[in-house]
Design a protein around this motif. Sequence first.
Motif, PDB file in Angstrom:
ATOM      1  N   THR A 210       0.847  -1.190   0.000  1.00 29.55           N
ATOM      2  CA  THR A 210       0.000   0.000   0.000  1.00 29.55           C
ATOM      3  C   THR A 210       0.885   1.242   0.000  1.00 29.55           C
ATOM      4  O   THR A 210       2.085   1.171   0.258  1.00 29.55           O
ATOM      5  CB  THR A 210      -0.910   0.027   1.249  1.00 29.55           C
ATOM      6  OG1 THR A 210      -0.099  -0.180   2.420  1.00 29.55           O
ATOM      7  CG2 THR A 210      -1.963  -1.061   1.188  1.00 29.55           C
ATOM      8  N   GLU A 211       0.267   2.381  -0.283  1.00 31.42           N
ATOM      9  CA  GLU A 211       1.017   3.639  -0.279  1.00 31.42           C
ATOM     10  C   GLU A 211       1.407   4.025   1.143  1.00 31.42           C
ATOM     11  O   GLU A 211       2.493   4.551   1.379  1.00 31.42           O
ATOM     12  CB  GLU A 211       0.162   4.758  -0.901  1.00 31.42           C
ATOM     13  CG  GLU A 211      -0.080   4.613  -2.395  1.00 31.42           C
ATOM     14  CD  GLU A 211       1.135   4.951  -3.236  1.00 31.42           C
ATOM     15  OE1 GLU A 211       2.163   5.387  -2.660  1.00 31.42           O
ATOM     16  OE2 GLU A 211       1.071   4.770  -4.461  1.00 31.42           O
ATOM     17  N   GLU A 212       0.500   3.771   2.090  1.00 36.69           N
ATOM     18  CA  GLU A 212       0.747   4.084   3.483  1.00 36.69           C
ATOM     19  C   GLU A 212       0.467   2.846   4.325  1.00 36.69           C
ATOM     20  O   GLU A 212      -0.212   1.930   3.894  1.00 36.69           O
ATOM     21  CB  GLU A 212      -0.149   5.242   3.938  1.00 36.69           C
ATOM     22  CG  GLU A 212       0.096   6.526   3.168  1.00 36.69           C
ATOM     23  CD  GLU A 212      -0.829   7.640   3.611  1.00 36.69           C
ATOM     24  OE1 GLU A 212      -1.732   7.373   4.444  1.00 36.69           O
ATOM     25  OE2 GLU A 212      -0.661   8.766   3.130  1.00 36.69           O
ATOM     26  N   LYS A 224       7.183   0.088  -0.114  1.00 35.84           N
ATOM     27  CA  LYS A 224       7.812   1.331  -0.553  1.00 35.84           C
ATOM     28  C   LYS A 224       8.759   1.874   0.511  1.00 35.84           C
ATOM     29  O   LYS A 224       9.811   2.434   0.185  1.00 35.84           O
ATOM     30  CB  LYS A 224       6.738   2.360  -0.911  1.00 35.84           C
ATOM     31  CG  LYS A 224       5.903   1.963  -2.117  1.00 35.84           C
ATOM     32  CD  LYS A 224       5.014   3.080  -2.620  1.00 35.84           C
ATOM     33  CE  LYS A 224       5.804   4.032  -3.492  1.00 35.84           C
ATOM     34  NZ  LYS A 224       4.922   4.978  -4.224  1.00 35.84           N
ATOM     35  N   ASP A 229       9.299  -0.770  -4.894  1.00 38.50           N
ATOM     36  CA  ASP A 229       8.160  -0.032  -5.449  1.00 38.50           C
ATOM     37  C   ASP A 229       7.019  -0.990  -5.789  1.00 38.50           C
ATOM     38  O   ASP A 229       6.852  -1.414  -6.933  1.00 38.50           O
ATOM     39  CB  ASP A 229       8.592   0.740  -6.691  1.00 38.50           C
ATOM     40  CG  ASP A 229       7.513   1.706  -7.178  1.00 38.50           C
ATOM     41  OD1 ASP A 229       6.528   1.911  -6.440  1.00 38.50           O
ATOM     42  OD2 ASP A 229       7.648   2.245  -8.291  1.00 38.50           O
ATOM     43  N   VAL A 231       2.866  -1.460  -5.088  1.00 43.45           N
ATOM     44  CA  VAL A 231       1.540  -1.098  -4.601  1.00 43.45           C
ATOM     45  C   VAL A 231       0.547  -1.873  -5.461  1.00 43.45           C
ATOM     46  O   VAL A 231       0.507  -1.701  -6.676  1.00 43.45           O
ATOM     47  CB  VAL A 231       1.260   0.416  -4.709  1.00 43.45           C
ATOM     48  CG1 VAL A 231      -0.175   0.721  -4.280  1.00 43.45           C
ATOM     49  CG2 VAL A 231       2.245   1.205  -3.863  1.00 43.45           C
TER      50      VAL A 231
END
Length: 306
Positions: A210-212, A224, A229, A231
């Motif tokens: 996930t991004e966060e 990340k 990289d 997601v």
Amino acid sequence: MATTLTMSATAAFAWPDGPVNYIIPFNAGGESDITARYQQPFFKKTTGQDLIVQYLPGAGGAQAWSGLNGYNGDGMTIMGTNLPHIVLQPMLQDPGYQTGDITNVYMFHFTPDALLVQKDSPFQSVQDVIDAATQNPGAVIAGGTGTNSANHVANQVFSNETGVQTTYIPYSGTGATESGLLGGEVDVLWGYTTVAARQADAVRMLAVATEERHPLFPDVPTFKELGIDMVGGAYRGIAVPSSTPEELRQQLSNTIGQINADPEFRKRMENDGYAVIDVPYAEMDAFMADRQAAYESVAEQLKSQN
């Protein structure tokens, strides 16, 4: 003409006039089955009719999807669909259907990819997995749901990003992958945040795509954060036979949207690690075009492995 319009409006109003069959293209116990079971009481609450879950596993979902358009388009049979399956399968093989043959009416949730191990695994971090796979290429056995699936894509992207090689073992559904991990058949599992929520202390999640950071797992890093990289995950929705009239497609889309908007349903989904999303029928073409473009970049690599 007036009679035709009246009959059409009446037919639309009457749907559903009995139990609706909900075909899941995988075995019982997986993500598609679990979320269908979550939807059942809310479908009853919204429509007054039962939602009958059935299973038609085989060929990573292709057996069901290839037969979707053979069902009656009266709104009384619907089918679960999964991304990236319904995009990658026709790109990479001949599954008996094309992506455009699938009439999706709603995408209702997303489950982020995650790398998991047994609680007593020697792998304490993603770097431990990378080190082991670097020292012995192919020796680390990674489980996942099917070929040309979200888990398969995750395994390939991980390999691209880190330069390591694992041996990917496809299972028939998420439930089977969990048994494979807990039974020691695989070293690591490409699963989802939902697996970690469901299995609790029996597994450890090493990272999430996930991004966060996921709010249920604040101590688990994202890929990340680790310089990888990644997601992604699996999208799940509902499709109907191509003969289904536009008005019924829209009615079903509206119904699933109402279920998604129910605070009790949303809370249950989110507490179990799912991310509720809302892609209704009117927005489906743009959504599918975007997803197809995203998956094309890894498709050729997966094709070389098939």
